[in-house]
Design a protein around this motif. Structure first.
Motif, PDB file in Angstrom:
ATOM      1  N   ASP A 149     104.191  85.105 -39.618  1.00  0.00           N
ATOM      2  CA  ASP A 149     104.863  84.404 -38.595  1.00  0.00           C
ATOM      3  C   ASP A 149     105.821  85.241 -37.468  1.00  0.00           C
ATOM      4  N   GLU A 150     105.640  86.437 -37.920  1.00  0.00           N
ATOM      5  CA  GLU A 150     106.412  87.546 -36.964  1.00  0.00           C
ATOM      6  C   GLU A 150     105.305  88.300 -36.306  1.00  0.00           C
ATOM      7  N   ASN A 151     104.161  88.281 -36.967  1.00  0.00           N
ATOM      8  CA  ASN A 151     103.142  89.241 -36.367  1.00  0.00           C
ATOM      9  C   ASN A 151     101.931  88.685 -36.311  1.00  0.00           C
ATOM     10  N   PRO A 152     101.769  87.751 -35.689  1.00  0.00           N
ATOM     11  CA  PRO A 152     100.452  87.073 -35.362  1.00  0.00           C
ATOM     12  C   PRO A 152      99.534  87.405 -34.841  1.00  0.00           C
ATOM     13  N   ASP A 153      99.844  88.489 -34.077  1.00  0.00           N
ATOM     14  CA  ASP A 153      98.615  89.369 -33.183  1.00  0.00           C
ATOM     15  C   ASP A 153      98.229  90.763 -33.740  1.00  0.00           C
ATOM     16  N   ASP A 154      99.033  91.039 -35.156  1.00  0.00           N
ATOM     17  CA  ASP A 154      98.844  92.313 -35.469  1.00  0.00           C
ATOM     18  C   ASP A 154      97.497  92.445 -36.007  1.00  0.00           C
ATOM     19  N   GLU A 155      96.655  93.889 -36.060  1.00  0.00           N
ATOM     20  CA  GLU A 155      95.316  94.050 -36.516  1.00  0.00           C
ATOM     21  C   GLU A 155      95.197  93.700 -37.893  1.00  0.00           C
ATOM     22  N   LEU A 156      96.348  93.594 -38.726  1.00  0.00           N
ATOM     23  CA  LEU A 156      96.226  93.043 -40.018  1.00  0.00           C
ATOM     24  C   LEU A 156      96.312  91.612 -40.403  1.00  0.00           C
ATOM     25  N   ALA A 157      96.733  91.059 -39.118  1.00  0.00           N
ATOM     26  CA  ALA A 157      96.921  89.510 -39.528  1.00  0.00           C
ATOM     27  C   ALA A 157      95.913  88.673 -40.259  1.00  0.00           C
ATOM     28  N   PRO A 158      94.522  88.802 -39.951  1.00  0.00           N
ATOM     29  CA  PRO A 158      93.599  88.370 -40.395  1.00  0.00           C
ATOM     30  C   PRO A 158      93.296  88.460 -42.094  1.00  0.00           C
ATOM     31  N   GLU A 159      93.684  89.736 -42.421  1.00  0.00           N
ATOM     32  CA  GLU A 159      93.578  90.319 -43.737  1.00  0.00           C
ATOM     33  C   GLU A 159      94.757  89.756 -44.558  1.00  0.00           C
ATOM     34  N   VAL A 160      95.828  89.558 -44.156  1.00  0.00           N
ATOM     35  CA  VAL A 160      96.900  89.086 -44.745  1.00  0.00           C
ATOM     36  C   VAL A 160      96.812  87.680 -45.057  1.00  0.00           C
TER      37      VAL A 160
END
Length: 248
Positions: free
Chosen positions: A208-219
């Motif tokens: 919710d806090e990091n939707p655009d982070d590069e790890l977001a799809p993995e998480v």
């Protein structure tokens, strides 16, 4: 030198980075029957909960070593919050190969035997820091029941069925290495739930806090699949315990 980010995302809100509860750790500490002033070396000490609470409740002193910068910072903050910063210290570093400057009374690696490439290597590493007659703590997974096939073992985050032993065989392994097993504290399904399920909320909050982070799809993928995956496999087949050992 640090843990992969995915690990700290999962466990950023954990005080205990293994499937024992605070109550089980308190009982374990008391069961060891060690005096106040016991010197401890805790390798892969995580967020320092074991060492900090035992310093507060049992009067132990000691050092924790962990590769995670986040967990080391959390451990130092926990020591300050519990008023034991003058009795324990936490070092950011690689626990693999770490030997205490002076022999300690209790040497521990609770859930990270990869630092010694397995149980045998980790007992050898801890023994190098331990005074004669001292005690060792090893935290290690074991099969609650043997997986029916390799696919099930891999679903429990093992590489094969051979990675872990059943509890009697694990105890026999310690004995074959020349140690008496003098105490143990085992996880149960409830304490596994507390360890595993707490990761899911941490991942969701992070997403919710990091939707655009590069790890977001993995998480996102892990959060979508892991709850049912854990309930179907890990909860049913895998267990874990801390074993107190003394060299013969």
């Amino acid at each position: 030198m640090d843990l992969p980010r995915i690990f700290t995302i999962r466990e950023s809100n954990h005080r205990i980075h293994n499937p024992l509860t605070a109550e089980k750790f308190a009982t374990l500490g008391e069961s060891l029957r060690l005096p106040a002033g016991t010197r401890v070396l805790d390798l892969a000490s995580g967020s320092g909960e074991m060492l900090c609470t035992w310093a507060r409740d049992l009067g132990f002193t000691g050092t924790g070593v962990d590769i995670s910068t986040l967990f080391t910072e959390q451990a130092r903050a926990r020591a300050a919050a519990l008023g034991v910063a003058d009795r324990v210290e936490f070092v950011h570093g690689d626990a693999a190969g770490h030997v205490a400057d002076q022999p300690v009374d209790l040497a521990a690696c609770v859930g990270a035997t990869w630092i010694g490439n397995g149980v045998a290597g980790t007992t050898e590493l801890l023994q190098r820091s331990l005074r004669p007659g001292g005690m060792m703590l090893i935290g290690e997974p074991f099969w609650r029941r043997t997986p029916p096939d390799e696919e099930t073992a891999k679903a429990c985050h093992a590489s094969s069925v051979a990675d872990f032993l059943l509890l009697p065989a694990l105890i026999e392994q310690f004995q074959e290495l020349g140690y008496d097993v003098v105490e143990m504290m085992l996880a149960d399904q409830d304490s596994w739930d507390r360890y595993a399920a707490a990761q899911w909320l941490s991942m969701r909050r992070w997403l919710d806090e990091n939707p655009d982070d590069e790890l977001a799809p993995e998480v996102r993928e892990e959060l979508t699949t892991e709850p049912a995956h854990y309930a179907r496999y890990g909860r049913e087949y895998l267990s874990w315990g801390v074993f107190a050992l003394m060299k013969r």
